[in-house]
Motif scaffolding. Structure first.
Motif, PDB file in Angstrom:
ATOM      1  N   PRO A   6     -43.766 -30.661 -41.358  1.00 24.43           N
ATOM      2  CA  PRO A   6     -44.948 -30.029 -41.970  1.00 24.43           C
ATOM      3  C   PRO A   6     -45.896 -31.047 -42.614  1.00 24.43           C
ATOM      4  O   PRO A   6     -47.117 -30.899 -42.528  1.00 24.43           O
ATOM      5  CB  PRO A   6     -44.320 -29.098 -43.025  1.00 24.43           C
ATOM      6  N   MET A   7     -45.344 -32.096 -43.249  1.00 25.28           N
ATOM      7  CA  MET A   7     -46.172 -33.129 -43.864  1.00 25.28           C
ATOM      8  C   MET A   7     -46.945 -33.913 -42.806  1.00 25.28           C
ATOM      9  O   MET A   7     -48.140 -34.192 -42.957  1.00 25.28           O
ATOM     10  CB  MET A   7     -45.295 -34.073 -44.690  1.00 25.28           C
ATOM     11  N   LEU A   8     -46.273 -34.267 -41.707  1.00 24.17           N
ATOM     12  CA  LEU A   8     -46.946 -34.984 -40.624  1.00 24.17           C
ATOM     13  C   LEU A   8     -48.018 -34.121 -39.973  1.00 24.17           C
ATOM     14  O   LEU A   8     -49.096 -34.604 -39.620  1.00 24.17           O
ATOM     15  CB  LEU A   8     -45.923 -35.425 -39.574  1.00 24.17           C
ATOM     16  N   LYS A   9     -47.713 -32.828 -39.820  1.00 23.95           N
ATOM     17  CA  LYS A   9     -48.664 -31.915 -39.183  1.00 23.95           C
ATOM     18  C   LYS A   9     -49.960 -31.822 -39.989  1.00 23.95           C
ATOM     19  O   LYS A   9     -51.064 -31.862 -39.431  1.00 23.95           O
ATOM     20  CB  LYS A   9     -48.046 -30.531 -39.029  1.00 23.95           C
ATOM     21  N   LEU A  10     -49.805 -31.698 -41.312  1.00 25.56           N
ATOM     22  CA  LEU A  10     -50.981 -31.592 -42.169  1.00 25.56           C
ATOM     23  C   LEU A  10     -51.695 -32.939 -42.312  1.00 25.56           C
ATOM     24  O   LEU A  10     -52.924 -33.018 -42.208  1.00 25.56           O
ATOM     25  CB  LEU A  10     -50.575 -31.060 -43.543  1.00 25.56           C
ATOM     26  N   GLY A  11     -50.928 -33.996 -42.539  1.00 26.64           N
ATOM     27  CA  GLY A  11     -51.522 -35.296 -42.797  1.00 26.64           C
ATOM     28  C   GLY A  11     -52.232 -35.897 -41.600  1.00 26.64           C
ATOM     29  O   GLY A  11     -53.292 -36.526 -41.736  1.00 26.64           O
TER      30      GLY A  11
END
Length: 408
Positions: free
Chosen positions: A50-55
């Motif tokens: 989720p962090m990679l997807k948003l970032g």
């Protein structure tokens, strides 16, 4: 752990007849602990999706491709490494594999582009491809007359590591950012130490182990029966890991989208599911030693069907309960399937371990990529409604033969 491995009574190369018949628990504990470290570090990649997807503004399809890159790297190399080490054992390859994972984690912690994340996933996959075939051979080597128990204890380390990874990610990486993933590389250094000691033990016993496997090469089955059985086991693995990938890769997104959970709350549910997987793994091997591996495969693959069919249609509470039940039941299959395969073709422990671990990773990777595209085109809920029918493939277990047990 290091103290245990250095104990003269545990690793001083006892007589060959003892090591063949006796379960060497300190070695199994060491390789299981290393499996915990290995899979904990690898699960960090899944946990920070989720962090990679948003970032990095990634699509679900790109998330699936990251998993595919990681899994395919492992799946393509594992059988080849297993085949090579069956012919030329390399006990000290274990710490080398852990080194690949270490480098991959360091790259992941500083990855600022989609390509860098793919490269990190590839290195982490390479670490897995080196680790699993040889470590599974060590588990079988130390098993004595309890191969199912040894394989389950080995697997429990990996499953616990996979469960702990998202929890640590929620506690460390989510509040402190992607760069904090570098701290997990310290676990890789510990793993290198432990696996170096395991490699030393393995180098003392590998010759006697190969002699024992060759002595029990006749299991009463024809070549055709063996080939058909391996194909059936492959279909069962497809069923298990395709479904498991839908949960491990997209469960947090499902909970956040359907029930409005926050990322930390959704990761706690993922932790509960993965912990249930770890607990279920403990049962499959030793029960298979007692009642037969075919019965365990029946119960674990086909028996989970009612719960997978219910999962997409219940509220948050029962979603949590059902995911735990599914994890418990379905996880018991892998140890039974792997040891059953090793008994089909004695003397090829590394090859079969690499093949089945590789196939598992490959199926999970392909599933993640395909299911990610399906989620983009439809919805996460549609993914779980479709995957609910996969355990019905467990009906193929009826065609597996009963294997004649060799006399020690």
């Amino acid at each position: 752990m290091e103290k245990t491995l250095n104990a003269d009574t545990a690793l001083a190369a006892p007589p060959a007849h003892d090591i063949h018949l006796t379960t060497t628990y300190p070695v199994i504990a060491a390789i299981s602990f290393a499996h915990l470290l290995n899979d904990m570090m690898q699960s960090v990649l899944l946990a920070i999706y989720p962090m990679l997807k948003l970032g990095l503004q990634l699509s679900f399809a790109q998330i699936g491709m990251i998993t595919l890159t990681y899994q395919i790297t492992a799946s393509l190399l594992q059988p080849l490494i297993g085949l090579y080490t069956d012919r030329r054992p390399k006990p000290y390859s274990l710490p080398v594999g852990m080194g690949f994972t270490l480098v991959g984690l360091l790259l992941l912690s500083h990855a600022d582009s989609y390509g860098a994340v793919l490269a990190a996933a590839m290195l982490i996959g390479m670490g897995s491809s080196v680790f699993h075939p040889e470590s599974s051979r060590v588990a079988r080597m130390a098993a004595g007359n309890q191969p199912g128990l040894a394989q389950s204890l080995f697997q429990i380390g990996g499953n616990l590591g996979t469960a702990i990874g998202p929890l640590l990610a929620a506690l460390v990486i989510v509040p402190y950012g992607q760069g904090s993933a570098a701290w997990f590389s310290l676990a890789a250094l510990l793993g290198v130490v432990v696996l170096s000691l395991v490699g030393r033990w393995s180098s003392h016993h590998v010759a006697g182990f190969h002699k024992r496997m060759k002595a029990h090469a006749d299991n009463g089955l024809s070549r055709r029966q063996i080939v058909v059985s391996l194909l059936i086991l492959g279909m069962l693995m497809f069923s298990k890991f395709f479904y498991m990938s839908s949960l491990s890769s997209y469960y947090t997104f499902y909970l956040m989208e359907k029930f409005g959970l926050s990322l930390p709350s959704a990761q706690m549910y993922l932790f509960a599911f993965l912990f249930a997987v770890a607990a279920g793994t403990v049962a499959g091997g030793p029960i298979g030693d007692r009642i037969g591996r075919k019965r365990v495969i029946w119960a674990s693959i086909l028996g989970v069907t009612p719960f997978t069919l219910l999962l997409p249609h219940v509220g948050l509470f029962w979603t949590g309960v059902l995911s735990v039940i599914i994890g418990l039941i379905l996880a018991s299959a892998f140890s039974a399937i792997l040891v059953y395969a090793q008994e089909l073709v004695p003397g090829k422990v590394g090859t079969l371990s690499g093949l089945f671990f590789g196939f598992a990773f490959g199926m999970a990777g392909i599933a993640a990529a395909l299911l990610g595209q399906l989620a983009d085109a439809t919805s996460i809920e549609a993914v779980y409604r479709l995957c609910a029918y996969l355990p019905l493939i467990g009906l193929l277990t009826a065609f597996l033969p009963n294997i004649r047990k060799p006399h020690s």
